[in-house]
Design an enzyme around this catalytic site. Structure first.
Site, PDB file in Angstrom:
ATOM      1  N   HIS A 377       1.005  -1.276  -0.035  1.00 12.80           N
ATOM      2  CA  HIS A 377      -0.117   0.062  -0.044  1.00 12.80           C
ATOM      3  C   HIS A 377       0.791   1.274  -0.099  1.00 12.80           C
ATOM      4  O   HIS A 377       0.375   2.240   0.563  1.00 12.80           O
ATOM      5  CB  HIS A 377      -0.862  -0.049   1.141  1.00 12.80           C
ATOM      6  CG  HIS A 377      -2.031  -0.898   1.121  1.00 12.80           C
ATOM      7  ND1 HIS A 377      -3.219  -0.726   0.589  1.00 12.80           N
ATOM      8  CD2 HIS A 377      -2.111  -2.332   1.786  1.00 12.80           C
ATOM      9  CE1 HIS A 377      -3.875  -1.741   0.790  1.00 12.80           C
ATOM     10  NE2 HIS A 377      -3.334  -2.799   1.505  1.00 12.80           N
ATOM     11  N   LYS A 568      -7.679  14.290   4.455  1.00 13.09           N
ATOM     12  CA  LYS A 568      -6.869  12.889   4.366  1.00 13.09           C
ATOM     13  C   LYS A 568      -5.464  13.099   5.424  1.00 13.09           C
ATOM     14  O   LYS A 568      -5.663  14.204   6.040  1.00 13.09           O
ATOM     15  CB  LYS A 568      -6.137  12.825   2.995  1.00 13.09           C
ATOM     16  CG  LYS A 568      -5.357  14.153   2.600  1.00 13.09           C
ATOM     17  CD  LYS A 568      -4.772  13.982   1.160  1.00 13.09           C
ATOM     18  CE  LYS A 568      -5.823  14.075   0.110  1.00 13.09           C
ATOM     19  NZ  LYS A 568      -6.279  12.824  -0.803  1.00 13.09           N
ATOM     20  N   ARG A 569      -4.922  12.065   5.791  1.00 16.84           N
ATOM     21  CA  ARG A 569      -3.768  12.106   6.821  1.00 16.84           C
ATOM     22  C   ARG A 569      -2.788  13.290   6.184  1.00 16.84           C
ATOM     23  O   ARG A 569      -2.707  13.460   5.042  1.00 16.84           O
ATOM     24  CB  ARG A 569      -3.019  10.766   7.054  1.00 16.84           C
ATOM     25  CG  ARG A 569      -3.850   9.826   7.849  1.00 16.84           C
ATOM     26  CD  ARG A 569      -4.108  10.281   9.083  1.00 16.84           C
ATOM     27  NE  ARG A 569      -2.580  10.398  10.111  1.00 16.84           N
ATOM     28  CZ  ARG A 569      -2.533   9.278  10.882  1.00 16.84           C
ATOM     29  NH1 ARG A 569      -3.368   8.384  11.275  1.00 16.84           N
ATOM     30  NH2 ARG A 569      -1.268   9.421  11.515  1.00 16.84           N
ATOM     31  N   LYS A 574       1.515  14.398   0.591  1.00 16.14           N
ATOM     32  CA  LYS A 574       0.213  14.688   0.162  1.00 16.14           C
ATOM     33  C   LYS A 574       0.188  16.071  -0.115  1.00 16.14           C
ATOM     34  O   LYS A 574      -0.813  16.497  -0.991  1.00 16.14           O
ATOM     35  CB  LYS A 574      -0.769  14.138   1.119  1.00 16.14           C
ATOM     36  CG  LYS A 574      -0.904  12.530   1.442  1.00 16.14           C
ATOM     37  CD  LYS A 574      -1.867  12.423   2.468  1.00 16.14           C
ATOM     38  CE  LYS A 574      -1.800  10.750   2.897  1.00 16.14           C
ATOM     39  NZ  LYS A 574      -2.608   9.980   1.881  1.00 16.14           N
ATOM     40  N   THR A 678      -8.400   6.691  -1.712  1.00 17.58           N
ATOM     41  CA  THR A 678      -9.562   6.261  -1.916  1.00 17.58           C
ATOM     42  C   THR A 678     -10.550   7.392  -1.611  1.00 17.58           C
ATOM     43  O   THR A 678     -11.607   7.374  -2.286  1.00 17.58           O
ATOM     44  CB  THR A 678     -10.011   5.228  -0.868  1.00 17.58           C
ATOM     45  OG1 THR A 678      -9.323   5.586   0.360  1.00 17.58           O
ATOM     46  CG2 THR A 678      -9.129   3.826  -1.367  1.00 17.58           C
ATOM     47  N   LYS A 682     -14.311   8.558  -3.447  1.00 19.33           N
ATOM     48  CA  LYS A 682     -15.599   9.006  -2.568  1.00 19.33           C
ATOM     49  C   LYS A 682     -16.087  10.380  -3.391  1.00 19.33           C
ATOM     50  O   LYS A 682     -17.347  10.718  -3.471  1.00 19.33           O
ATOM     51  CB  LYS A 682     -15.249   9.096  -1.147  1.00 19.33           C
ATOM     52  CG  LYS A 682     -15.018   7.561  -0.554  1.00 19.33           C
ATOM     53  CD  LYS A 682     -14.300   7.699   0.706  1.00 19.33           C
ATOM     54  CE  LYS A 682     -13.829   6.486   0.844  1.00 19.33           C
ATOM     55  NZ  LYS A 682     -12.723   6.554   2.234  1.00 19.33           N
TER      56      LYS A 682
HETATM   57  C1  26V Z   1       2.062   1.833   8.121  1.00 21.30           C
HETATM   58  C2  26V Z   1       2.625   1.928   9.159  1.00 21.30           C
HETATM   59  C3  26V Z   1       3.687   1.966   9.622  1.00 21.30           C
HETATM   60  C4  26V Z   1       4.149   1.532  10.965  1.00 21.30           C
HETATM   61  C5  26V Z   1       3.283   2.067  12.064  1.00 21.30           C
HETATM   62  C6  26V Z   1       1.745   1.949  11.804  1.00 21.30           C
HETATM   63  C7  26V Z   1       1.313   1.862  10.347  1.00 21.30           C
HETATM   64  C8  26V Z   1       0.192   1.868   9.885  1.00 21.30           C
HETATM   65  C9  26V Z   1      -0.152   1.968   8.861  1.00 21.30           C
HETATM   66  C10 26V Z   1       0.671   1.742   7.785  1.00 21.30           C
HETATM   67  C11 26V Z   1       0.498   1.854   6.303  1.00 21.30           C
HETATM   68  C12 26V Z   1       0.391   3.032   5.500  1.00 21.30           C
HETATM   69  C13 26V Z   1       0.329   2.887   4.308  1.00 21.30           C
HETATM   70  C14 26V Z   1      -1.216   3.281   3.731  1.00 21.30           C
HETATM   71  O1  26V Z   1      -2.257   3.577   4.559  1.00 21.30           O
HETATM   72  N1  26V Z   1      -1.298   3.179   2.525  1.00 21.30           N
HETATM   73  C15 26V Z   1      -2.692   3.921   1.748  1.00 21.30           C
HETATM   74  O2  26V Z   1      -3.178   2.773   1.581  1.00 21.30           O
HETATM   75  C16 26V Z   1      -4.337   3.341   0.839  1.00 21.30           C
HETATM   76  C17 26V Z   1      -5.303   1.874   0.717  1.00 21.30           C
HETATM   77  O3  26V Z   1      -4.612   1.243  -0.348  1.00 21.30           O
HETATM   78  C18 26V Z   1      -4.034   3.883  -0.345  1.00 21.30           C
HETATM   79  O4  26V Z   1      -5.453   4.432  -1.023  1.00 21.30           O
HETATM   80  C19 26V Z   1      -3.212   5.125   0.088  1.00 21.30           C
HETATM   81  O5  26V Z   1      -2.794   5.864  -1.241  1.00 21.30           O
HETATM   82  C20 26V Z   1      -2.091   4.585   0.876  1.00 21.30           C
HETATM   83  O6  26V Z   1      -1.304   5.891   1.204  1.00 21.30           O
END
Ligand code: 26V
Length: 833
Positions: A377, A568-569, A574, A678, A682
């Site tokens: 992701h 968004k975050r 971003k 995403t 929406k």
């Molecule tokens: C990474 C980490 C790293 C360690 C700490 C906790 C944590 C929690 C989540 C993540 C994942 C980050 C990746 C993420 O959220 N990606 C997003 O995924 C969406 C669904 O596929 C996508 O639409 C976004 O573009 C993408 O940034």
């Protein structure tokens, strides 16, 4: 009684115990009866004595009872048919509120509304009491929630496995414009949507050592851990839309084991025994609020192993029959790895098969490689998880041995294929050496997974070409794309009931589960009367947002303004800063007298964004947005034509109100950085036009809706690469654009910090000297695109036509379509009807 407690006992039976288990309250009278029963016997109050929270809990319980009857039937049928199940392994599920979704799915909305009215209760008063379970950070967690909704709606057997965090994503507050985090005690008022199954608890072990022993002439290994916790599952029901189907979301909670307690208690150390309990329960205490920079924290690895081990063993022990031939495991399950967070499941399944079930390595590996698939992701290198070998070996010594062996055999394969190319071998090794020895979880997932997918076309291409290039060369058939999607039930039907009604009136009811039918709206874009009604829906949604935000935060949204939204975050990639520079540029024009306020298109800018608590730059940007807002909103020269609103604590519940009201959707990441996005989908599906870069799923949105209905700007990904390779010098852009100079200088001057130049100096100098995300390089192109937006917005009728075309052409972004793609290309799991 549970089989585990008394395995020899015959199962109790009774003629009345045949399905359906209870007759579902499908009439208003039946609903009233069940509601009052729950109020009396679950909440322990009479109707006249009950408060709103009692009523909400009893209402939720009534809906849950109804779903439960269906759930029991579905489970029985699935077991009978020995169907293949998608086990979605995800550390996050960002579910949003449950009540309305479940009422809608079960066709109970009208029945419940009438039943409560008969009891003198307005259901609207209860809706607002629900605290959303915020068990995720952002896109990745919300995607998981959309996917399980779609699988239930498509009658595909699915268990979503995850963690029941006691505290979800923090509640964001602003103090003097700065983010302050508060704990999210979402369980405090009761949790009517899930229920514990302590009888199905799993013991999860950690630490210790391994030893080899002789098993009738074969050398085997066993793990002698030194501590363990109990994983207690809580089931939530996941109803399909109007199909009577109910799937399971199974979230694990950590509890101290009895053995642990008892040993210490017997030694007479009461305090120690309580401390041990707290230690164990820490594992599911809190969601890590980082969403891109893994901190390598031991507790996080504990969380990952905890839920993944519990889930895999739950599936093998409780879903499969006791005598199941595990060599056929791939016929019954696919474990989908939602990013790298559950990848420790790979060595765990190997360990179970080899050490516990006595399988040979090669057989176990062949099975494991068919049972896992991996979704990546991200594209940011720093977001790819690695675990220090020291830490992993200390916590999971047996798993580290298994990973080493997987790596040895894998590197042997690499050698056979490509020769003794040391550089390649070092680059592909699952074990990295710098800056310290570590396990690269994405590589492990890629080697072990049957398939690896990215989440939008561009992202999957970049995975193949860059991030996982060597692996794609070695296993070209492993790599595939599945473009993300969103559930139309929550994000159109529930969030935008007026639009949903208009669509149903125009196209009939089937679109909710067959979103490509929205194409039928294309012709209606030409119909002036339809355009007028569509425009009226947007205006009504703005009024609704105004009410919500006024109630919530005491702010007003002017329905005559263009609503320009970026939610968004908060992350540098971003590029919320690009949006800030646009606002400051407009403000600077008015404040300096170069532009008459009357000539500015009235716009309200809405932001929603949480920053990771440890991400200093992101927090400073939040502070800056609020600071710019308080200056712009209060400067009389602006004549109210620009307004910045930043409601704190953006979450799913607020998204459902903001998105349907938006005119303009900001999707402005640096090309090549946003995997998919995403939110962008929406907005398009709710009739906002996108201003965006050629990044993530924006690319596909633009292809579908057409260039005329999308405001494209900025460098393409290859252009980004070229500029970066040449050496990006932000000062050139600063010198080249007066508007940009003006905006940056205004921020530097202290205009938004009561003259204190130091407050936002780090933000400005970051953009000027140290910006990986090249904000200034896209500034001119962004401003030009915003001018095109203003021009287009001036013709309201044409704008509305574009908005309708966005809706009509975005049916592809239903998560039902994403699920179909996963099923066809990766899972091969037929529905169970
Ligand atoms: C990474 C980490 C790293 C360690 C700490 C906790 C944590 C929690 C989540 C993540 C994942 C980050 C990746 C993420 O959220 N990606 C997003 O995924 C969406 C669904 O596929 C996508 O639409 C976004 O573009 C993408 O940034």
């Amino acid at each position: 009684m549970s089989d585990i407690v008394n395995p020899g006992a015959a199962r109790p039976t009774h003629p009345l115990a045949l399905a359906p288990v209870v007759s579902p309250p499908s009439s208003v009278d039946g609903f009233v009866k069940q509601f009052l029963t729950n109020l009396n016997f679950d909440q322990g109050v009479s109707l006249s004595e009950s408060d709103a929270n009692d009523q909400y809990l009893a209402l939720a319980g009534t809906v849950r009872d109804y779903l439960m009857a269906r759930w029991l039937e579905d489970q029985a049928r699935q077991n009978e048919q020995q169907s293949k199940t998608v086990c979605y392994l995800s550390a996050e599920y960002l579910l949003g509120r449950q009540l309305d979704n479940n009422l809608l799915a079960a066709r109970l909305t009208d029945i419940a509304t009438d039943a409560l009215a008969q009891c003198g209760i307005d259901i609207n008063d209860l809706r607002e009491l629900e605290v959303e379970p915020g068990l995720g950070n952002g896109g990745l967690g919300r995607l998981a929630a959309c996917f399980i909704d779609s699988l239930a709606t498509m009658s595909v057997p699915n268990i979503g496995y995850g963690i029941r965090y006691e505290y979800g994503i923090f509640r964001q507050t602003f103090v003097d414009g700065e983010q302050v985090e508060q704990p999210d005690a979402w369980l405090r008022m009761g949790s009517p949507w899930d229920f514990p199954h302590p009888e199905a608890a799993q013991t999860i072990s950690f630490g210790g050592r391994t030893e080899t022993y002789d098993d009738n002439g074969t050398e085997r290994t066993r793990w002698i851990p030194d501590w363990s916790v109990l994983a207690v599952p809580y089931n939530m029901m996941v109803p399909g839309y109007h199909n009577g189907r109910v799937n399971t979301l199974r979230l694990w909670r950590a509890v101290a084991t009895n053995a642990f307690d008892l040993r210490i208690f017997n030694s007479g150390d009461y305090e120690e025994s309580v401390r041990a309990q707290t230690f164990a329960e820490n594992i599911s205490k809190v969601l890590y609020p980082e969403d891109s920079t893994p901190q390598g924290k031991e507790l996080r690895l504990q969380q990952q192993y905890f839920f993944v081990s519990a889930s895999i063993r739950d599936f093998i022990d409780t879903v499969l029959p006791a005598d199941y031939d595990l060599t056929k495991l791939p016929d019954r399950v696919i474990f989908q790895l939602n990013d790298t967070h559950p990848v420790i499941g790979v060595p765990e399944l190997m360990r179970v098969l080899i050490d516990e079930k006595g399988m040979e390595w090669d057989d176990a590996w062949a099975i494991t490689q068919q049972c896992f698939a991996y979704t990546c992701h991200t594209l940011l290198p720093e977001a790819l998880e690695v675990w220090p070998v020291d830490l992993l070996g200390r916590l999971l010594p047996r798993h580290l041995e298994i990973i080493y062996r997987i790596n040895e055999e894998f590197l042997e394969e690499v050698r056979e294929r490509f020769g003794d190319d040391m550089l390649r071998i070092r680059n592909m090794s699952i074990i990295g050496e710098h800056p310290y020895r570590s396990v690269r979880m994405a590589y492990l997932a890629t080697v072990a997974g049957a398939k690896v997918n990215g989440v939008a076309e561009l992202h999957s291409q970049l995975l193949r070409d860059k991030v996982l290039h060597d692996f794609a060369e070695m296993y070209p058939d492993k790599f595939t794309n599945v473009t993300n999607g969103i559930t139309p039930r929550r994000f159109i039907r529930l969030a935008n009931p007026s639009l949903a009604e208009l669509i149903t009136e125009a196209l009939g009811a089937g679109w909710t589960i067959d979103l490509e039918r929205l194409r039928g709206l294309e012709a209606l874009a030409e119909d002036p009367e339809f355009r007028e009604r569509f425009g009226a829906v947007k205006a009504a949604n703005k009024r609704r947002l105004n009410e919500v935000l006024f109630q919530r935060d005491g702010v007003h949204v002017d329905e005559t303004h263009m609503l320009d939204v970026m939610v968004k975050r908060l992350h540098e990639y971003k590029r919320q800063m690009l949006k800030v520079l646009h606002i400051v540029t407009l403000y600077d024009g008015i404040a300096s007298g170069r532009v008459a306020a009357a000539d500015v298109t009235p716009r309200t800018f809405i932001f929603g964004a949480k920053a990771a608590p440890g991400y200093a730059m992101a927090k400073r940007i939040i502070h800056l947005i609020n600071a710019v807002g308080s200056v712009v909103n209060n400067d009389p020269r602006v004549e109210g034509r620009l307004k910045v609103i930043f409601p704190p604590n953006y979450n799913v519940t607020l998204a459902e109100k903001v998105i349907p009201a938006a005119d303009l959707s900001e999707q402005i990441s640096l090309a090549g950085k946003e995997a998919s996005g995403t939110g962008n989908m929406k907005f398009a599906l709710n009739g906002a036009l996108t201003i965006g870069t050629d990044d993530g799923a924006n690319v596909e949105i633009r292809q579908l809706v057409g260039d005329d209905n999308f405001f494209l700007f900025g460098m393409t990904e290859p252009e980004v690469e070229v500029l970066w390779a040449q050496g990006y010098t932000p000062a050139d852009f600063y010198q080249a654009h007066a508007g940009l100079r003006g905006a940056l200088d205004l921020i530097s001057s202290g205009a938004f910090s009561e003259g204190d130049r130091s407050v936002f100096e780090p933000v400005v100098s970051n953009l000027l000297y140290d910006d990986r995300f090249m904000v200034l390089a896209d500034y001119a192109s962004y401003i030009a695109a915003q001018e095109r937006v203003d021009a287009a917005y001036a013709d309201q009728d044409a704008w509305t036509k574009s908005a309708i075309l966005n809706v009509a052409r975005s049916g592809f972004f239903s998560s039902d379509r994403s699920m179909r793609d996963y099923i066809d290309r990766i899972w091969h799991t037929p529905p169970v009807l």
